[in-house]
Design a protein around this motif. Structure first.
Motif, mmCIF file in Angstrom:
data_model
loop_
_atom_site.group_PDB
_atom_site.id
_atom_site.type_symbol
_atom_site.label_atom_id
_atom_site.label_comp_id
_atom_site.label_asym_id
_atom_site.label_seq_id
_atom_site.Cartn_x
_atom_site.Cartn_y
_atom_site.Cartn_z
ATOM 1 N N ALA A 197 0.859 -1.184 0.000
ATOM 2 C CA ALA A 197 0.000 0.000 0.000
ATOM 3 C C ALA A 197 0.890 1.227 0.000
ATOM 4 O O ALA A 197 2.001 1.202 0.551
ATOM 5 N N PRO A 198 0.432 2.326 -0.595
ATOM 6 C CA PRO A 198 1.266 3.523 -0.671
ATOM 7 C C PRO A 198 1.411 4.273 0.648
ATOM 8 O O PRO A 198 2.341 5.049 0.811
ATOM 9 N N SER A 199 0.486 4.065 1.583
ATOM 10 C CA SER A 199 0.514 4.794 2.852
ATOM 11 C C SER A 199 0.318 3.795 3.987
ATOM 12 O O SER A 199 -0.817 3.439 4.319
ATOM 13 N N VAL A 200 1.421 3.335 4.579
ATOM 14 C CA VAL A 200 1.362 2.309 5.627
ATOM 15 C C VAL A 200 1.882 2.883 6.941
ATOM 16 O O VAL A 200 2.993 3.426 6.994
ATOM 17 N N LEU A 201 1.091 2.776 7.977
ATOM 18 C CA LEU A 201 1.483 3.156 9.329
ATOM 19 C C LEU A 201 1.589 1.872 10.140
ATOM 20 O O LEU A 201 0.624 1.114 10.231
ATOM 21 N N THR A 202 2.751 1.627 10.729
ATOM 22 C CA THR A 202 2.977 0.413 11.506
ATOM 23 C C THR A 202 3.122 0.753 12.978
ATOM 24 O O THR A 202 4.000 1.546 13.357
ATOM 25 N N THR A 203 2.267 0.170 13.805
ATOM 26 C CA THR A 203 2.390 0.367 15.247
ATOM 27 C C THR A 203 3.388 -0.655 15.796
ATOM 28 O O THR A 203 3.412 -1.814 15.370
ATOM 29 N N LEU A 204 4.195 -0.208 16.762
ATOM 30 C CA LEU A 204 5.297 -1.023 17.279
ATOM 31 C C LEU A 204 5.157 -1.296 18.773
ATOM 32 O O LEU A 204 6.151 -1.536 19.450
ATOM 33 N N GLY A 205 3.931 -1.247 19.281
ATOM 34 C CA GLY A 205 3.719 -1.488 20.697
ATOM 35 C C GLY A 205 4.421 -0.451 21.557
ATOM 36 O O GLY A 205 4.309 0.760 21.330
ATOM 37 N N ALA A 206 5.196 -0.914 22.509
ATOM 38 C CA ALA A 206 5.873 -0.021 23.453
ATOM 39 C C ALA A 206 6.946 0.832 22.795
ATOM 40 O O ALA A 206 7.432 1.793 23.405
ATOM 41 N N ARG A 207 7.310 0.514 21.544
ATOM 42 C CA ARG A 207 8.352 1.286 20.858
ATOM 43 C C ARG A 207 7.798 2.436 20.029
ATOM 44 O O ARG A 207 8.561 3.209 19.454
ATOM 45 N N GLY A 208 6.476 2.565 19.920
ATOM 46 C CA GLY A 208 5.900 3.683 19.189
ATOM 47 C C GLY A 208 5.298 3.264 17.864
ATOM 48 O O GLY A 208 4.643 2.229 17.762
ATOM 49 N N ALA A 209 5.551 4.057 16.810
ATOM 50 C CA ALA A 209 4.944 3.795 15.501
ATOM 51 C C ALA A 209 5.761 4.462 14.406
ATOM 52 O O ALA A 209 6.466 5.455 14.646
ATOM 53 N N THR A 210 5.644 3.913 13.198
ATOM 54 C CA THR A 210 6.271 4.514 12.020
ATOM 55 C C THR A 210 5.216 4.747 10.952
ATOM 56 O O THR A 210 4.243 3.995 10.847
ATOM 57 N N TRP A 211 5.408 5.811 10.193
ATOM 58 C CA TRP A 211 4.536 6.099 9.049
ATOM 59 C C TRP A 211 5.447 6.631 7.949
ATOM 60 O O TRP A 211 5.925 7.760 8.026
ATOM 61 N N ALA A 212 5.725 5.766 6.975
ATOM 62 C CA ALA A 212 6.689 6.103 5.921
ATOM 63 C C ALA A 212 8.018 6.476 6.583
ATOM 64 O O ALA A 212 8.601 5.675 7.301
ATOM 65 N N ASP A 213 8.482 7.708 6.387
ATOM 66 C CA ASP A 213 9.778 8.124 6.916
ATOM 67 C C ASP A 213 9.697 8.684 8.331
ATOM 68 O O ASP A 213 10.713 9.097 8.898
ATOM 69 N N LEU A 214 8.510 8.691 8.927
ATOM 70 C CA LEU A 214 8.343 9.264 10.263
ATOM 71 C C LEU A 214 8.380 8.178 11.327
ATOM 72 O O LEU A 214 7.846 7.084 11.148
ATOM 73 N N TYR A 215 8.996 8.506 12.459
ATOM 74 C CA TYR A 215 8.986 7.618 13.618
ATOM 75 C C TYR A 215 8.620 8.428 14.847
ATOM 76 O O TYR A 215 9.193 9.498 15.095
ATOM 77 N N VAL A 216 7.664 7.925 15.617
ATOM 78 C CA VAL A 216 7.268 8.565 16.873
ATOM 79 C C VAL A 216 7.413 7.533 17.981
ATOM 80 O O VAL A 216 6.774 6.469 17.927
ATOM 81 N N PRO A 217 8.242 7.806 18.975
ATOM 82 C CA PRO A 217 8.402 6.852 20.079
ATOM 83 C C PRO A 217 7.215 6.913 21.034
ATOM 84 O O PRO A 217 6.465 7.892 21.051
ATOM 85 N N ALA A 218 7.065 5.867 21.807
ATOM 86 C CA ALA A 218 6.035 5.846 22.849
ATOM 87 C C ALA A 218 6.670 6.141 24.199
ATOM 88 O O ALA A 218 7.802 5.745 24.458
#
Length: 273
Positions: A197-218
């Motif tokens: 898919a062209p726009s994928v956001l992956t949740t990483l549990g206690a480590r946060g999430a990524t969306w393309a080139d973005l990473y946000v920690p939890a």
């Protein structure tokens, strides 16, 4: 601020507290048993409403106490429930959840009335406009999910699709989703199925999430019950996007909401909480 229409599942959750999750063929002694409102669709609708969005829920429940309680729980959090059908010949969906002392869970879902949601019920989707969001998951029939996504896109609305529980979805529907939300297990299943898919956001549990080139920690939190954390993420993300937030700020809001959810028992917060 755009509106959010959630098309998805409504369940009752039966939750057993256990010291540890049983292995195959093993019996363990439970410590507690309680019942609460749940379902991926309902959980996400409540999370979006708690985050301040104007939210409508479209789904189905049985003509039973569980269904009436689930609808009342959503309404108590400010979700509009006029598009929820009552099905006479099916029980309200049920999730049987085991939660261990570390907050990890295992879940079995019996769809019940959720499988009665049909394309004929999707009239409200056609009323969405640019700035509105359709929020979807996969606990209702897949053809209904696909039809809703296509109709929302045709109406100019944004489609946010949570690919959970994982199932193969048509490529054009994956292409519509912005974003397609998966956890790490679902991301692996998506790749194994040869889907993208062209726009994928992956949740990483206690480590946060990524969306393309973005990473946000939890932020570190004490985990009481991880049930519904992903749903809270999805609902809060949709609310932030509907309010005009950029991707990074929306992810931050969603990650914070998921962190709050693991701090209490149950997928939905207590009314007023």
């Amino acid at each position: 601020m755009g509106r959010i229409l959630v098309v998805g599942s409504i369940n009752q959750d039966l939750r057993a507290g256990v010291e540890r999750l049983p292995g195959p063929g093993e019996t363990v002694i439970g410590r507690s048993l309680d019942r609460s409102a749940g379902g991926k669709g309902a959980n996400q609708a409540v999370a979006a409403a708690v985050a301040g969005a104007a939210v409508d829920m479209l789904g189905a429940v049985g003509d039973d106490d569980a269904g009436r309680g689930s609808v009342a729980a959503m309404a108590a959090h400010g979700v509009r429930v006029e598009h929820i059908a009552v099905v006479a010949d099916e029980p309200t969906g049920t999730a049987i959840i085991q939660v261990d002392d570390g907050g990890e869970n295992s879940i079995v879902v019996i769809p019940g009335a959720n499988h009665a949601v049909s394309e004929a019920d999707l009239g409200p989707v056609d009323g969405l406009t640019a700035g509105d969001i359709l929020l979807l998951q996969l606990e209702i029939p897949l053809p209904v999910v696909a039809a809703a996504a296509r109709r929302a896109a045709a109406a100019g609305a944004r489609v946010v699709l949570n690919l959970a529980p994982f199932a193969p979805v048509d490529a054009d529907v994956l292409a519509i989703a912005d974003p397609l939300i998966v956890n790490e297990h679902e991301a692996a299943q998506l790749a194994a199925a040869g889907l993208d898919a062209p726009s994928v956001l992956t949740t990483l549990g206690a480590r946060g999430a990524t969306w393309a080139d973005l990473y946000v920690p939890a932020e570190p939190v004490e985990v009481v019950d991880s049930t519904g954390a992903g749903d809270s993420f999805c609902g809060a993300l949709a609310a932030a996007l509907a309010a005009g937030a950029d991707r990074q700020d929306a992810m931050r809001a969603a990650t914070a909401a998921a962190g709050r959810t693991v701090g209490h028992l149950g997928a939905q917060p207590p009314a007023g909480g």
